[in-house]
Design a protein around this motif. Structure first.
Motif, PDB file in Angstrom:
ATOM      1  N   ASN A   1     101.092   1.819  37.685  1.00  0.00           N
ATOM      2  CA  ASN A   1     101.460   0.785  38.663  1.00  0.00           C
ATOM      3  C   ASN A   1     102.974   0.632  38.831  1.00  0.00           C
ATOM      4  O   ASN A   1     103.485  -0.483  38.978  1.00  0.00           O
ATOM      5  CB  ASN A   1     100.844  -0.565  38.288  1.00  0.00           C
ATOM      6  N   ALA A   2     103.679   1.756  38.823  1.00  0.00           N
ATOM      7  CA  ALA A   2     105.137   1.720  38.979  1.00  0.00           C
ATOM      8  C   ALA A   2     105.503   1.144  40.351  1.00  0.00           C
ATOM      9  O   ALA A   2     104.928   1.520  41.377  1.00  0.00           O
ATOM     10  CB  ALA A   2     105.718   3.125  38.831  1.00  0.00           C
ATOM     11  N   ILE A   3     106.466   0.225  40.368  1.00  0.00           N
ATOM     12  CA  ILE A   3     106.894  -0.462  41.586  1.00  0.00           C
ATOM     13  C   ILE A   3     108.301  -0.003  41.955  1.00  0.00           C
ATOM     14  O   ILE A   3     109.227  -0.091  41.138  1.00  0.00           O
ATOM     15  CB  ILE A   3     106.874  -1.985  41.389  1.00  0.00           C
TER      16      ILE A   3
ATOM     17  N   GLU B   1      96.798 -15.270  59.449  1.00  0.00           N
ATOM     18  CA  GLU B   1      96.290 -13.939  59.086  1.00  0.00           C
ATOM     19  C   GLU B   1      97.389 -13.057  58.518  1.00  0.00           C
ATOM     20  O   GLU B   1      97.175 -12.335  57.541  1.00  0.00           O
ATOM     21  CB  GLU B   1      95.625 -13.274  60.299  1.00  0.00           C
ATOM     22  N   GLN B   2      98.577 -13.108  59.123  1.00  0.00           N
ATOM     23  CA  GLN B   2      99.696 -12.297  58.613  1.00  0.00           C
ATOM     24  C   GLN B   2     100.160 -12.807  57.245  1.00  0.00           C
ATOM     25  O   GLN B   2     100.501 -12.005  56.367  1.00  0.00           O
ATOM     26  CB  GLN B   2     100.852 -12.313  59.611  1.00  0.00           C
ATOM     27  N   LEU B   3     100.172 -14.124  57.079  1.00  0.00           N
ATOM     28  CA  LEU B   3     100.550 -14.689  55.786  1.00  0.00           C
ATOM     29  C   LEU B   3      99.595 -14.235  54.692  1.00  0.00           C
ATOM     30  O   LEU B   3     100.029 -13.894  53.579  1.00  0.00           O
ATOM     31  CB  LEU B   3     100.556 -16.217  55.854  1.00  0.00           C
ATOM     32  N   LYS B   4      98.309 -14.222  54.988  1.00  0.00           N
ATOM     33  CA  LYS B   4      97.309 -13.824  53.996  1.00  0.00           C
ATOM     34  C   LYS B   4      97.528 -12.390  53.534  1.00  0.00           C
ATOM     35  O   LYS B   4      97.449 -12.096  52.329  1.00  0.00           O
ATOM     36  CB  LYS B   4      95.901 -13.984  54.578  1.00  0.00           C
ATOM     37  N   VAL B   5      97.830 -11.501  54.454  1.00  0.00           N
ATOM     38  CA  VAL B   5      98.064 -10.090  54.110  1.00  0.00           C
ATOM     39  C   VAL B   5      99.333  -9.957  53.262  1.00  0.00           C
ATOM     40  O   VAL B   5      99.357  -9.251  52.245  1.00  0.00           O
ATOM     41  CB  VAL B   5      98.179  -9.231  55.392  1.00  0.00           C
ATOM     42  N   TRP B   6     100.385 -10.644  53.691  1.00  0.00           N
ATOM     43  CA  TRP B   6     101.673 -10.616  52.979  1.00  0.00           C
ATOM     44  C   TRP B   6     101.532 -11.189  51.569  1.00  0.00           C
ATOM     45  O   TRP B   6     102.015 -10.617  50.588  1.00  0.00           O
ATOM     46  CB  TRP B   6     102.673 -11.426  53.804  1.00  0.00           C
ATOM     47  N   LEU B   7     100.823 -12.302  51.461  1.00  0.00           N
ATOM     48  CA  LEU B   7     100.630 -12.944  50.157  1.00  0.00           C
ATOM     49  C   LEU B   7      99.746 -12.119  49.234  1.00  0.00           C
ATOM     50  O   LEU B   7      99.971 -12.092  48.020  1.00  0.00           O
ATOM     51  CB  LEU B   7     100.030 -14.338  50.340  1.00  0.00           C
ATOM     52  N   ALA B   8      98.768 -11.434  49.795  1.00  0.00           N
ATOM     53  CA  ALA B   8      97.900 -10.572  48.973  1.00  0.00           C
ATOM     54  C   ALA B   8      98.719  -9.450  48.338  1.00  0.00           C
ATOM     55  O   ALA B   8      98.547  -9.127  47.154  1.00  0.00           O
ATOM     56  CB  ALA B   8      96.762 -10.007  49.814  1.00  0.00           C
ATOM     57  N   ALA B   9      99.620  -8.858  49.125  1.00  0.00           N
ATOM     58  CA  ALA B   9     100.473  -7.789  48.597  1.00  0.00           C
ATOM     59  C   ALA B   9     101.425  -8.336  47.538  1.00  0.00           C
ATOM     60  O   ALA B   9     101.625  -7.718  46.484  1.00  0.00           O
ATOM     61  CB  ALA B   9     101.267  -7.147  49.738  1.00  0.00           C
ATOM     62  N   LEU B  10     101.998  -9.501  47.803  1.00  0.00           N
ATOM     63  CA  LEU B  10     102.909 -10.132  46.840  1.00  0.00           C
ATOM     64  C   LEU B  10     102.176 -10.482  45.548  1.00  0.00           C
ATOM     65  O   LEU B  10     102.680 -10.221  44.446  1.00  0.00           O
ATOM     66  CB  LEU B  10     103.518 -11.396  47.457  1.00  0.00           C
ATOM     67  N   THR B  11     100.994 -11.039  45.672  1.00  0.00           N
ATOM     68  CA  THR B  11     100.210 -11.443  44.500  1.00  0.00           C
ATOM     69  C   THR B  11      99.883 -10.249  43.611  1.00  0.00           C
ATOM     70  O   THR B  11      99.935 -10.345  42.379  1.00  0.00           O
ATOM     71  CB  THR B  11      98.913 -12.150  44.945  1.00  0.00           C
ATOM     72  N   GLU B  12      99.563  -9.112  44.225  1.00  0.00           N
ATOM     73  CA  GLU B  12      99.260  -7.903  43.444  1.00  0.00           C
ATOM     74  C   GLU B  12     100.492  -7.441  42.669  1.00  0.00           C
ATOM     75  O   GLU B  12     100.410  -7.094  41.486  1.00  0.00           O
ATOM     76  CB  GLU B  12      98.766  -6.780  44.355  1.00  0.00           C
ATOM     77  N   LEU B  13     101.657  -7.451  43.325  1.00  0.00           N
ATOM     78  CA  LEU B  13     102.890  -7.031  42.662  1.00  0.00           C
ATOM     79  C   LEU B  13     103.246  -7.976  41.506  1.00  0.00           C
ATOM     80  O   LEU B  13     103.660  -7.527  40.436  1.00  0.00           O
ATOM     81  CB  LEU B  13     104.037  -6.981  43.681  1.00  0.00           C
ATOM     82  N   ILE B  14     103.071  -9.268  41.725  1.00  0.00           N
ATOM     83  CA  ILE B  14     103.338 -10.250  40.674  1.00  0.00           C
ATOM     84  C   ILE B  14     102.432 -10.009  39.471  1.00  0.00           C
ATOM     85  O   ILE B  14     102.867 -10.035  38.324  1.00  0.00           O
ATOM     86  CB  ILE B  14     103.138 -11.686  41.204  1.00  0.00           C
ATOM     87  N   SER B  15     101.162  -9.754  39.736  1.00  0.00           N
ATOM     88  CA  SER B  15     100.197  -9.512  38.664  1.00  0.00           C
ATOM     89  C   SER B  15     100.585  -8.295  37.835  1.00  0.00           C
ATOM     90  O   SER B  15     100.550  -8.331  36.592  1.00  0.00           O
ATOM     91  CB  SER B  15      98.802  -9.317  39.267  1.00  0.00           C
ATOM     92  N   VAL B  16     100.996  -7.231  38.514  1.00  0.00           N
ATOM     93  CA  VAL B  16     101.418  -6.010  37.823  1.00  0.00           C
ATOM     94  C   VAL B  16     102.646  -6.291  36.954  1.00  0.00           C
ATOM     95  O   VAL B  16     102.715  -5.878  35.783  1.00  0.00           O
ATOM     96  CB  VAL B  16     101.741  -4.895  38.846  1.00  0.00           C
ATOM     97  N   LEU B  17     103.614  -7.003  37.509  1.00  0.00           N
ATOM     98  CA  LEU B  17     104.855  -7.260  36.780  1.00  0.00           C
ATOM     99  C   LEU B  17     104.652  -8.219  35.611  1.00  0.00           C
ATOM    100  O   LEU B  17     105.250  -8.040  34.544  1.00  0.00           O
ATOM    101  CB  LEU B  17     105.917  -7.804  37.742  1.00  0.00           C
TER     102      LEU B  17
ATOM    103  N   GLU C   1     101.964  -8.529  33.816  1.00  0.00           N
ATOM    104  CA  GLU C   1     101.288  -7.750  32.771  1.00  0.00           C
ATOM    105  C   GLU C   1     102.298  -6.853  32.061  1.00  0.00           C
ATOM    106  O   GLU C   1     102.306  -6.753  30.829  1.00  0.00           O
ATOM    107  CB  GLU C   1     100.158  -6.922  33.396  1.00  0.00           C
ATOM    108  N   PHE C   2     103.170  -6.209  32.827  1.00  0.00           N
ATOM    109  CA  PHE C   2     104.171  -5.320  32.242  1.00  0.00           C
ATOM    110  C   PHE C   2     105.170  -6.099  31.384  1.00  0.00           C
ATOM    111  O   PHE C   2     105.478  -5.716  30.248  1.00  0.00           O
ATOM    112  CB  PHE C   2     104.918  -4.561  33.344  1.00  0.00           C
ATOM    113  N   LEU C   3     105.677  -7.218  31.913  1.00  0.00           N
ATOM    114  CA  LEU C   3     106.693  -7.994  31.198  1.00  0.00           C
ATOM    115  C   LEU C   3     106.150  -8.674  29.940  1.00  0.00           C
ATOM    116  O   LEU C   3     106.914  -9.070  29.065  1.00  0.00           O
ATOM    117  CB  LEU C   3     107.310  -9.034  32.142  1.00  0.00           C
ATOM    118  N   ALA C   4     104.826  -8.771  29.849  1.00  0.00           N
ATOM    119  CA  ALA C   4     104.210  -9.358  28.658  1.00  0.00           C
ATOM    120  C   ALA C   4     104.061  -8.331  27.525  1.00  0.00           C
ATOM    121  O   ALA C   4     103.767  -8.699  26.391  1.00  0.00           O
ATOM    122  CB  ALA C   4     102.838  -9.934  29.014  1.00  0.00           C
TER     123      ALA C   4
END
Length: 207
Positions: A32-34, A180-196, A198-201
């Protein structure tokens, strides 16, 4: 009061962003490299949302996030070959016994999560005022880590957000399109936050 709109004709505020979180490369085959550059540009773009919120009370929030972006970018510029992804940047910085950028990323993720939770909650609870959504998000993300002196500054911003009906109009003429655009944008942001998060922990990301 300025009547300048934050969106192009027929579009939404999200169309004005230099980089969207939907455009940030996430390599699932490489743990999950960003991509660092695109992520920082998307984070910078998000901070323009605080201008749309319209209150000077939000300027410390914006400045805090941009300050953390700068810490990460300074490390990237100092060692570009070792910083192509955020995960590489962190691990390689920690090898030097420094953690300025790593700590900046920890705080940036908290700030992004604060924004993500506030907006997601407000979209889900269609009758809730923005101030309530932002207060709940602040209590969950940033407040536990803020000092006695910083909390009042951020609390003032939570109280200064516009009314719900005024906020969404600022984002675009067609509210359904905005949502609708906010939902798509937030979904992408939420996934990146989740990955980071997990990594930072992980042990190897600690200093």
């Amino acid at each position: 009061m300025s009547t300048t709109k934050a969106y192009p004709p027929g579009g939404t505020f999200l169309n004005t962003l230099k980089k969207s979180f939907t455009d940030v490369p996430l390599n699932k085959e490489k743990d999950n490299a960003i991509a660092t550059t695109e992520f920082l540009e998307a984070a910078e773009s998000l901070t323009t949302l605080f201008d749309v919120l319209g209150s000077v009370a939000f300027q410390p929030v914006k400045a805090d996030m941009l300050g953390n972006v700068k810490k990460i970018r300074d490390r990237q510029l100092a060692a570009p070959a070792e910083s192509e992804t955020l995960q590489e940047l962190v691990l390689n910085e920690l090898k030097t016994k420094k953690h300025v950028a790593t700590e900046g990323l920890v705080w940036l993720v908290r700030g992004l999560e604060f924004t993500s939770i506030a907006l997601s909650q407000n979209l889900t609870k269609s009758s809730e005022e923005l101030s309530a959504s932002f207060r709940d998000a602040y209590a969950e993300t940033l407040k536990p880590h803020h000092s006695f002196f910083v909390k009042p500054i951020f609390s003032a911003a939570m109280s200064a957000v516009p009314y719900r009906k005024d906020f969404y109009v600022k984002l675009g003429e067609d509210e359904n399109q905005v949502v609708e655009q906010l939902k798509v944008w937030l979904a992408a942001l939420t996934e990146l936050i989740s990955v980071l998060k997990e990594f930072l922990a992980r042990k190897e990301a600690k200093w």
